[in-house]
Design a protein around this motif. Sequence first.
Motif, PDB file in Angstrom:
ATOM      1  N   LYS A 118     -27.682  12.375 -36.575  1.00 40.72           N
ATOM      2  CA  LYS A 118     -27.804  10.601 -35.928  1.00 40.72           C
ATOM      3  C   LYS A 118     -27.758  10.251 -36.524  1.00 40.72           C
ATOM      4  CE  LYS A 118     -29.480   9.201 -32.048  1.00 40.72           C
ATOM      5  NZ  LYS A 118     -29.240   8.735 -31.024  1.00 40.72           N
ATOM      6  N   ILE A 176     -34.616  14.276 -35.161  1.00 43.27           N
ATOM      7  CA  ILE A 176     -33.283  15.121 -35.357  1.00 43.27           C
ATOM      8  C   ILE A 176     -33.928  15.432 -37.137  1.00 43.27           C
ATOM      9  CG2 ILE A 176     -31.508  13.869 -35.531  1.00 43.27           C
ATOM     10  CD1 ILE A 176     -31.798  17.524 -34.209  1.00 43.27           C
ATOM     11  N   ARG A 201     -23.940  24.690 -35.789  1.00 38.70           N
ATOM     12  CA  ARG A 201     -24.316  24.127 -34.300  1.00 38.70           C
ATOM     13  C   ARG A 201     -23.809  22.885 -34.905  1.00 38.70           C
ATOM     14  NH1 ARG A 201     -27.605  28.069 -35.696  1.00 38.70           N
ATOM     15  NH2 ARG A 201     -29.369  29.263 -34.141  1.00 38.70           N
ATOM     16  N   TYR A 202     -23.506  22.746 -35.980  1.00 36.96           N
ATOM     17  CA  TYR A 202     -23.233  20.579 -35.877  1.00 36.96           C
ATOM     18  C   TYR A 202     -22.030  20.255 -36.308  1.00 36.96           C
ATOM     19  CZ  TYR A 202     -28.612  19.953 -34.265  1.00 36.96           C
ATOM     20  OH  TYR A 202     -29.010  19.958 -33.535  1.00 36.96           O
ATOM     21  N   LEU A 237      -1.741   4.518 -44.416  1.00 34.88           N
ATOM     22  CA  LEU A 237      -2.977   5.665 -45.105  1.00 34.88           C
ATOM     23  C   LEU A 237      -3.901   4.956 -43.846  1.00 34.88           C
ATOM     24  CD1 LEU A 237      -4.727   6.292 -47.341  1.00 34.88           C
ATOM     25  CD2 LEU A 237      -4.999   3.529 -48.080  1.00 34.88           C
ATOM     26  N   PHE A 287      -6.890  10.438 -37.940  1.00 28.83           N
ATOM     27  CA  PHE A 287      -7.852  11.262 -38.692  1.00 28.83           C
ATOM     28  C   PHE A 287      -9.227  11.773 -38.461  1.00 28.83           C
ATOM     29  CE2 PHE A 287      -9.400  13.833 -42.479  1.00 28.83           C
ATOM     30  CZ  PHE A 287      -9.042  15.248 -42.019  1.00 28.83           C
ATOM     31  N   ARG A 333     -10.261  12.157 -34.978  1.00 32.52           N
ATOM     32  CA  ARG A 333      -9.695  13.216 -34.094  1.00 32.52           C
ATOM     33  C   ARG A 333     -11.002  14.414 -34.546  1.00 32.52           C
ATOM     34  NH1 ARG A 333      -5.375  15.790 -36.321  1.00 32.52           N
ATOM     35  NH2 ARG A 333      -7.455  16.893 -37.621  1.00 32.52           N
ATOM     36  N   ASP A 362     -14.027  16.750 -33.131  1.00 33.26           N
ATOM     37  CA  ASP A 362     -13.948  18.085 -33.107  1.00 33.26           C
ATOM     38  C   ASP A 362     -14.770  18.614 -33.325  1.00 33.26           C
ATOM     39  OD1 ASP A 362     -11.346  18.699 -32.446  1.00 33.26           O
ATOM     40  OD2 ASP A 362     -10.102  18.883 -34.691  1.00 33.26           O
ATOM     41  N   LEU A 363     -14.955  17.616 -35.133  1.00 34.55           N
ATOM     42  CA  LEU A 363     -16.884  18.297 -35.363  1.00 34.55           C
ATOM     43  C   LEU A 363     -17.550  17.820 -34.277  1.00 34.55           C
ATOM     44  CD1 LEU A 363     -16.163  16.236 -38.956  1.00 34.55           C
ATOM     45  CD2 LEU A 363     -15.620  18.877 -37.803  1.00 34.55           C
ATOM     46  N   ARG A 364     -17.732  17.504 -33.371  1.00 35.65           N
ATOM     47  CA  ARG A 364     -19.056  17.469 -32.856  1.00 35.65           C
ATOM     48  C   ARG A 364     -19.532  18.093 -31.516  1.00 35.65           C
ATOM     49  NH1 ARG A 364     -21.115  11.645 -33.256  1.00 35.65           N
ATOM     50  NH2 ARG A 364     -20.886  11.299 -35.072  1.00 35.65           N
ATOM     51  N   VAL A 393     -18.744  22.128 -31.754  1.00 33.47           N
ATOM     52  CA  VAL A 393     -18.569  22.917 -32.256  1.00 33.47           C
ATOM     53  C   VAL A 393     -18.841  24.585 -30.739  1.00 33.47           C
ATOM     54  CG1 VAL A 393     -18.553  23.333 -34.752  1.00 33.47           C
ATOM     55  CG2 VAL A 393     -20.429  22.780 -33.677  1.00 33.47           C
ATOM     56  N   LEU A 394     -19.978  24.071 -30.319  1.00 31.88           N
ATOM     57  CA  LEU A 394     -20.207  25.235 -29.321  1.00 31.88           C
ATOM     58  C   LEU A 394     -19.313  25.347 -28.147  1.00 31.88           C
ATOM     59  CD1 LEU A 394     -24.076  23.995 -30.192  1.00 31.88           C
ATOM     60  CD2 LEU A 394     -23.447  26.761 -29.562  1.00 31.88           C
ATOM     61  N   ALA A 448     -32.778  22.494 -28.305  1.00 32.62           N
ATOM     62  CA  ALA A 448     -31.343  20.928 -28.465  1.00 32.62           C
ATOM     63  C   ALA A 448     -31.105  21.587 -29.594  1.00 32.62           C
ATOM     64  CB  ALA A 448     -32.743  20.219 -28.958  1.00 32.62           C
ATOM     65  N   ILE A 449     -30.942  22.572 -31.083  1.00 33.17           N
ATOM     66  CA  ILE A 449     -31.113  21.943 -32.174  1.00 33.17           C
ATOM     67  C   ILE A 449     -30.152  23.730 -32.240  1.00 33.17           C
ATOM     68  CG2 ILE A 449     -31.094  23.625 -34.257  1.00 33.17           C
ATOM     69  CD1 ILE A 449     -33.333  21.949 -34.611  1.00 33.17           C
ATOM     70  N   ASP A 450     -30.127  24.657 -31.498  1.00 34.01           N
ATOM     71  CA  ASP A 450     -29.286  25.696 -30.961  1.00 34.01           C
ATOM     72  C   ASP A 450     -27.787  25.374 -30.283  1.00 34.01           C
ATOM     73  OD1 ASP A 450     -30.951  27.250 -32.198  1.00 34.01           O
ATOM     74  OD2 ASP A 450     -31.530  28.234 -30.124  1.00 34.01           O
ATOM     75  N   GLY A 476     -27.036  21.918 -30.752  1.00 36.43           N
ATOM     76  CA  GLY A 476     -26.079  21.557 -32.086  1.00 36.43           C
ATOM     77  C   GLY A 476     -26.785  19.479 -30.612  1.00 36.43           C
ATOM     78  N   VAL A 477     -27.737  19.033 -30.721  1.00 35.09           N
ATOM     79  CA  VAL A 477     -27.736  18.083 -29.754  1.00 35.09           C
ATOM     80  C   VAL A 477     -28.516  17.436 -31.155  1.00 35.09           C
ATOM     81  CG1 VAL A 477     -29.473  16.504 -28.437  1.00 35.09           C
ATOM     82  CG2 VAL A 477     -28.428  19.515 -27.343  1.00 35.09           C
ATOM     83  N   TYR A 478     -28.228  16.059 -31.603  1.00 29.45           N
ATOM     84  CA  TYR A 478     -28.590  15.163 -31.761  1.00 29.45           C
ATOM     85  C   TYR A 478     -29.264  13.393 -30.848  1.00 29.45           C
ATOM     86  CZ  TYR A 478     -24.511  13.352 -32.202  1.00 29.45           C
ATOM     87  OH  TYR A 478     -22.959  12.459 -31.634  1.00 29.45           O
ATOM     88  N   GLY A 479     -30.027  14.147 -30.180  1.00 33.30           N
ATOM     89  CA  GLY A 479     -29.501  13.383 -29.247  1.00 33.30           C
ATOM     90  C   GLY A 479     -29.909  12.535 -28.058  1.00 33.30           C
TER      91      GLY A 479
END
Lengths: 157, 178
Positions: A48, A61, A89-90, B16, B23, B26, B30-32, B34-35, B129-131, B133-136
């Motif tokens: 977060k 979180i 997950r993250y 640069l 970079f 993107r 990408d990173l957020r 994963v599921l 929520a953790i499973d 990947g929720v963070y808010g």
Amino acid sequence: MKNKLFISILFIFSLSLQSETTKEIYSFANDVDQERFYTLVDTYRCPKCQSSNLAGSNAPIAKDLKREIHRLIEEGKTDEQIEVFLSSRYGDFILYKPAIRKNTLILWIGPFALFLLIILFVVRWNITSKRQPKDLEAENIVKAIERTRLKKLVEDE
Amino acid sequence: MNRLTHYLPLALFIVLVLGLFTFLDREESDLRSVLLNKDFPNFSLSRLDNAEIITKDDLLELPSLLNVWATWCVACLVEHPFLMELKNESRIKIYGLNYKDDRNKALKLLDRIGDPYELSIFDKDGKLAIDLGVYGAPETFLIDNEGIIRVRHVGVLTPEVWEQKFNSVLSKLKEDEK
């Protein structure tokens, strides 16, 4: 007066003690596990609040993830298993030290490549700037010769 | 030294900056997610409106949305009218994930402003929520007929976001079904 000061000092310290106790306390079967817990919550980034690790964050979180890490340690999971749990997950986002993969290569190699490039540039720049005085000297000699030749030509006229 | 080398540091700097911008931009998307294109995680949690324990198999109406909400989440109130609209025009079924909330407060809020959800899952500790990947909150997921997560959106679900991110995927899913 002295008494008042003493009481206010006591009051200040009691406040900080209170805020200390509101932090979550996790108990572990042994000291090794506890040490692992503190290392792990230091290692992972809070999803977060991007500029803080789990240990330093009070976001809901981050608290949940600390609780999960505690649970996984108690269940006897290894550090690797816990990392897989979190990153599946993250994502790479919560890893301060991302795995070396195609899309993270620039993170690993970029700084070294840039450093090398700068070194190369500086070295080249040094070489060219050192050569310059010598060249100037040669130029001056050529100019001097030409000047005497010109002078001679004018005198001959 | 010639002119070109004078401008080399500036050129490098521009490269640069541009590189970092593309970079990192993107990276964000990408990173957020994963599921994405993975199975919706299994769970075993209570319903919000009664103590009945439900699992993934109780999400019967697929494809559907899963919307993460809470009474403490102000942005959830912002997207609420649009969720009601989706429900009333029966464009898609919505399941709610009541995230780290108080059961009574949550039920009262739904009574007052209307309930857009088929049912809400009561996730007091943020387990599911953790499973996910929720963070808010709010966050919205599109789950397809096979229980696979197809779209994830972090933040308020507006009609624009719906058009851009969800609608095309949903109509494609419906087309494939035929």
